[in-house]
Scaffold this motif. Sequence first.
Motif, PDB file in Angstrom:
ATOM      1  N   HIS A 101       2.887 -10.477   2.791  1.00 52.91           N
ATOM      2  CA  HIS A 101       2.660  -9.163   3.395  1.00 52.91           C
ATOM      3  C   HIS A 101       3.033  -8.045   2.424  1.00 52.91           C
ATOM      4  O   HIS A 101       2.307  -7.069   2.272  1.00 52.91           O
ATOM      5  CB  HIS A 101       3.468  -9.040   4.687  1.00 52.91           C
ATOM      6  N   GLY A 102       4.162  -8.197   1.735  1.00 51.40           N
ATOM      7  CA  GLY A 102       4.587  -7.184   0.767  1.00 51.40           C
ATOM      8  C   GLY A 102       3.621  -7.062  -0.398  1.00 51.40           C
ATOM      9  O   GLY A 102       3.294  -5.956  -0.835  1.00 51.40           O
ATOM     10  N   ALA A 103       3.137  -8.185  -0.904  1.00 51.06           N
ATOM     11  CA  ALA A 103       2.213  -8.158  -2.051  1.00 51.06           C
ATOM     12  C   ALA A 103       0.878  -7.542  -1.669  1.00 51.06           C
ATOM     13  O   ALA A 103       0.301  -6.775  -2.439  1.00 51.06           O
ATOM     14  CB  ALA A 103       2.015  -9.563  -2.593  1.00 51.06           C
ATOM     15  N   VAL A 104       0.384  -7.863  -0.479  1.00 49.91           N
ATOM     16  CA  VAL A 104      -0.908  -7.320  -0.041  1.00 49.91           C
ATOM     17  C   VAL A 104      -0.786  -5.824   0.228  1.00 49.91           C
ATOM     18  O   VAL A 104      -1.656  -5.041  -0.149  1.00 49.91           O
ATOM     19  CB  VAL A 104      -1.413  -8.072   1.214  1.00 49.91           C
ATOM     20  N   ALA A 105       0.320  -5.406   0.855  1.00 45.13           N
ATOM     21  CA  ALA A 105       0.490  -3.997   1.219  1.00 45.13           C
ATOM     22  C   ALA A 105       0.770  -3.116   0.006  1.00 45.13           C
ATOM     23  O   ALA A 105       0.151  -2.066  -0.166  1.00 45.13           O
ATOM     24  CB  ALA A 105       1.628  -3.869   2.236  1.00 45.13           C
ATOM     25  N   ARG A 106       1.706  -3.518  -0.856  1.00 48.27           N
ATOM     26  CA  ARG A 106       2.137  -2.663  -1.958  1.00 48.27           C
ATOM     27  C   ARG A 106       1.262  -2.793  -3.195  1.00 48.27           C
ATOM     28  O   ARG A 106       0.880  -1.795  -3.796  1.00 48.27           O
ATOM     29  CB  ARG A 106       3.583  -2.971  -2.333  1.00 48.27           C
ATOM     30  N   GLU A 107       0.963  -4.020  -3.585  1.00 50.01           N
ATOM     31  CA  GLU A 107       0.334  -4.231  -4.879  1.00 50.01           C
ATOM     32  C   GLU A 107      -1.187  -4.353  -4.802  1.00 50.01           C
ATOM     33  O   GLU A 107      -1.842  -4.558  -5.820  1.00 50.01           O
ATOM     34  CB  GLU A 107       0.919  -5.494  -5.523  1.00 50.01           C
ATOM     35  N   GLY A 108      -1.769  -4.269  -3.611  1.00 55.14           N
ATOM     36  CA  GLY A 108      -3.221  -4.335  -3.476  1.00 55.14           C
ATOM     37  C   GLY A 108      -3.796  -5.697  -3.815  1.00 55.14           C
ATOM     38  O   GLY A 108      -4.899  -5.801  -4.341  1.00 55.14           O
ATOM     39  N   MET A 109      -3.061  -6.749  -3.524  1.00 54.65           N
ATOM     40  CA  MET A 109      -3.540  -8.095  -3.815  1.00 54.65           C
ATOM     41  C   MET A 109      -4.294  -8.650  -2.616  1.00 54.65           C
ATOM     42  O   MET A 109      -4.260  -8.088  -1.529  1.00 54.65           O
ATOM     43  CB  MET A 109      -2.374  -8.997  -4.200  1.00 54.65           C
ATOM     44  N   THR A 110      -4.975  -9.774  -2.825  1.00 55.41           N
ATOM     45  CA  THR A 110      -5.806 -10.389  -1.806  1.00 55.41           C
ATOM     46  C   THR A 110      -5.357 -11.826  -1.585  1.00 55.41           C
ATOM     47  O   THR A 110      -4.927 -12.496  -2.518  1.00 55.41           O
ATOM     48  CB  THR A 110      -7.281 -10.402  -2.280  1.00 55.41           C
TER      49      THR A 110
END
Length: 160
Positions: A101-110
Amino acid sequence: MSRPKPEAFDKKKVVAENRRARFDYAIEDRFEAGIALTGTEVKSLRFGEGSITEAYAEVKGDEVWLVNSNVPEFSHGNRFNHEPRRPRKLLLHEREINKLHGAVAREGMTLVPLSVYFNGRGRAKVELALAKGRKAHDKREHIKEREWKRDAARIMRERG
């Protein structure tokens, strides 16, 4: 103390693979997730049917869902058959869900599914990747690098 996770997942029978994802995305991290299935979905997957080419995963609240994956109806399923493209819940630890959740929200990952398989214990699993999309120039660079590695290996083989 927790047990260290193995690098390679125990893939006994691969049902579906998303080979295009390795080209379209730069893969950062990989996770093994269980998948909540109904009876006819499991039977259909055991027969080797299923596709994840257009699938993706998303985090909704405290849960991760596999969206747009296709598990065709089981031929002998009659009225107990499932809906082929329904969202399916992925089973992960809370710590892993928070990381995703943190990676998708902050870093724009998929979140991209790489493969669906059965492990050694007969459980259906999804190999999920935390990835960043590649631009066109990155894809060209990736092709050049792959071709150079192939040529270098060929030259090394010829020279002994």
